[in-house]
Design a protein around this motif. Structure first.
Motif, short mmCIF file in Angstrom:
data_model
loop_
_atom_site.label_atom_id
_atom_site.label_comp_id
_atom_site.label_asym_id
_atom_site.label_seq_id
_atom_site.Cartn_x
_atom_site.Cartn_y
_atom_site.Cartn_z
N PHE A 180 0.83 -1.21 0.00
CA PHE A 180 0.00 0.00 0.00
C PHE A 180 0.87 1.25 0.00
N LEU A 181 1.92 1.26 0.82
CA LEU A 181 2.74 2.46 0.99
C LEU A 181 3.73 2.70 -0.15
N LEU A 182 4.16 1.65 -0.82
CA LEU A 182 5.19 1.81 -1.84
C LEU A 182 4.69 1.60 -3.27
N SER A 183 3.51 1.03 -3.43
CA SER A 183 3.04 0.75 -4.78
C SER A 183 1.64 1.31 -5.01
N GLY A 184 0.97 0.76 -5.98
CA GLY A 184 -0.30 1.31 -6.40
C GLY A 184 -1.53 0.75 -5.72
N ASP A 185 -1.39 -0.07 -4.68
CA ASP A 185 -2.59 -0.60 -4.02
C ASP A 185 -3.47 0.55 -3.55
N ALA A 186 -4.74 0.47 -3.87
CA ALA A 186 -5.67 1.56 -3.54
C ALA A 186 -6.04 1.58 -2.06
N ARG A 187 -6.07 0.41 -1.43
CA ARG A 187 -6.46 0.32 -0.03
C ARG A 187 -5.48 -0.58 0.72
N PRO A 188 -5.30 -0.33 2.00
CA PRO A 188 -4.44 -1.23 2.78
C PRO A 188 -5.12 -2.59 2.96
N SER A 189 -4.34 -3.62 3.02
CA SER A 189 -4.87 -4.98 3.23
C SER A 189 -5.35 -5.13 4.67
N ASP A 190 -6.10 -6.20 4.91
CA ASP A 190 -6.54 -6.50 6.27
C ASP A 190 -5.33 -6.72 7.18
N ALA A 191 -4.31 -7.40 6.65
CA ALA A 191 -3.09 -7.64 7.43
C ALA A 191 -2.42 -6.32 7.80
N CYS A 192 -2.42 -5.38 6.87
CA CYS A 192 -1.84 -4.06 7.14
C CYS A 192 -2.60 -3.38 8.28
N CYS A 193 -3.92 -3.38 8.19
CA CYS A 193 -4.70 -2.72 9.23
C CYS A 193 -4.55 -3.40 10.59
N ARG A 194 -4.43 -4.72 10.60
CA ARG A 194 -4.17 -5.41 11.88
C ARG A 194 -2.83 -4.95 12.45
N ALA A 195 -1.84 -4.79 11.58
CA ALA A 195 -0.52 -4.33 12.01
C ALA A 195 -0.59 -2.90 12.54
N VAL A 196 -1.35 -2.05 11.87
CA VAL A 196 -1.50 -0.66 12.31
C VAL A 196 -2.19 -0.62 13.67
N ARG A 197 -3.21 -1.43 13.86
CA ARG A 197 -3.90 -1.47 15.15
C ARG A 197 -2.97 -1.97 16.26
N SER A 198 -2.15 -2.95 15.93
CA SER A 198 -1.18 -3.46 16.90
C SER A 198 -0.18 -2.38 17.30
N LYS A 222 -7.00 6.61 9.37
CA LYS A 222 -8.42 6.69 9.02
C LYS A 222 -8.89 5.40 8.35
N LEU A 223 -8.12 4.91 7.37
CA LEU A 223 -8.53 3.70 6.64
C LEU A 223 -8.56 2.48 7.54
N CYS A 224 -7.70 2.45 8.55
CA CYS A 224 -7.64 1.30 9.47
C CYS A 224 -8.42 1.55 10.76
N LYS A 225 -9.08 2.68 10.83
CA LYS A 225 -9.95 3.02 11.96
C LYS A 225 -9.24 3.03 13.31
N VAL A 226 -8.13 3.77 13.37
CA VAL A 226 -7.42 3.99 14.63
C VAL A 226 -7.21 5.49 14.82
N ALA A 227 -7.04 5.89 16.06
CA ALA A 227 -6.74 7.29 16.35
C ALA A 227 -5.33 7.59 15.87
N GLU A 228 -5.11 8.80 15.42
CA GLU A 228 -3.75 9.18 14.99
C GLU A 228 -3.00 9.68 16.21
N ARG A 229 -2.32 8.77 16.89
CA ARG A 229 -1.57 9.12 18.09
C ARG A 229 -0.18 9.62 17.75
N VAL A 230 0.30 9.21 16.58
CA VAL A 230 1.63 9.61 16.12
C VAL A 230 1.46 10.25 14.76
N ALA A 231 1.87 11.50 14.63
CA ALA A 231 1.76 12.19 13.35
C ALA A 231 2.67 11.52 12.32
N ILE A 232 2.15 11.37 11.13
CA ILE A 232 2.93 10.78 10.04
C ILE A 232 3.30 11.92 9.11
#
Length: 116
Positions: free
Chosen positions: A42-60, A98-108
């Motif tokens: 998602f971050l380096l290529s053309g994927d339009a949305r993050p994968s479920d695995a990505c969002c699980r990682a973001v939530r973790s 936003k896409l992974c439904k978590v609060a932005e605790r760390v600015a990107i």
């Protein structure tokens, strides 16, 4: 009686050591990168949305960020350093909370002051 007192004191010292260690512990950058590795496509290529695995990682990673200010600062510094080293699509990275439904605790943002 003396032996029981010794074990009680030893347990108390061990508990205090763990608590103090948690207050000052920081997640390491290589651990942060490992957490967001499922987001690579998602971050380096053309994927339009993050994968479920990505969002699980973001939530973790979000759970880790809630534990202490030191962890949030360490994650922030890692994001800044990593963004300089890899061709991360910053706009997509900023959409992850936003896409992974978590609060932005760390600015990107590579310009963020991680001490704030």
């Amino acid at each position: 009686m003396g032996r029981r007192s010794f074990w009680w004191q030893a347990a108390l010292v061990a508990l205090i050591s763990v608590m103090v260690g948690r207050l000052t512990a920081e997640i390491q950058c290589n651990d942060v990168v490992a957490h967001v590795l499922p987001c690579e496509t998602f971050l380096l290529s053309g994927d339009a949305r993050p994968s479920d695995a990505c969002c699980r990682a973001v939530r973790s990673l979000d759970k880790i960020a809630t534990k202490s200010r030191a962890d949030r600062k360490a994650i922030c510094r890692c994001f800044k350093d990593t963004a300089r080293s890899f061709p991360v699509n910053l706009a997509k990275a900023q959409q992850l909370p936003k896409l992974c439904k978590v609060a932005e605790r760390v600015a990107i943002d590579p310009k963020v002051d991680c001490n704030r």
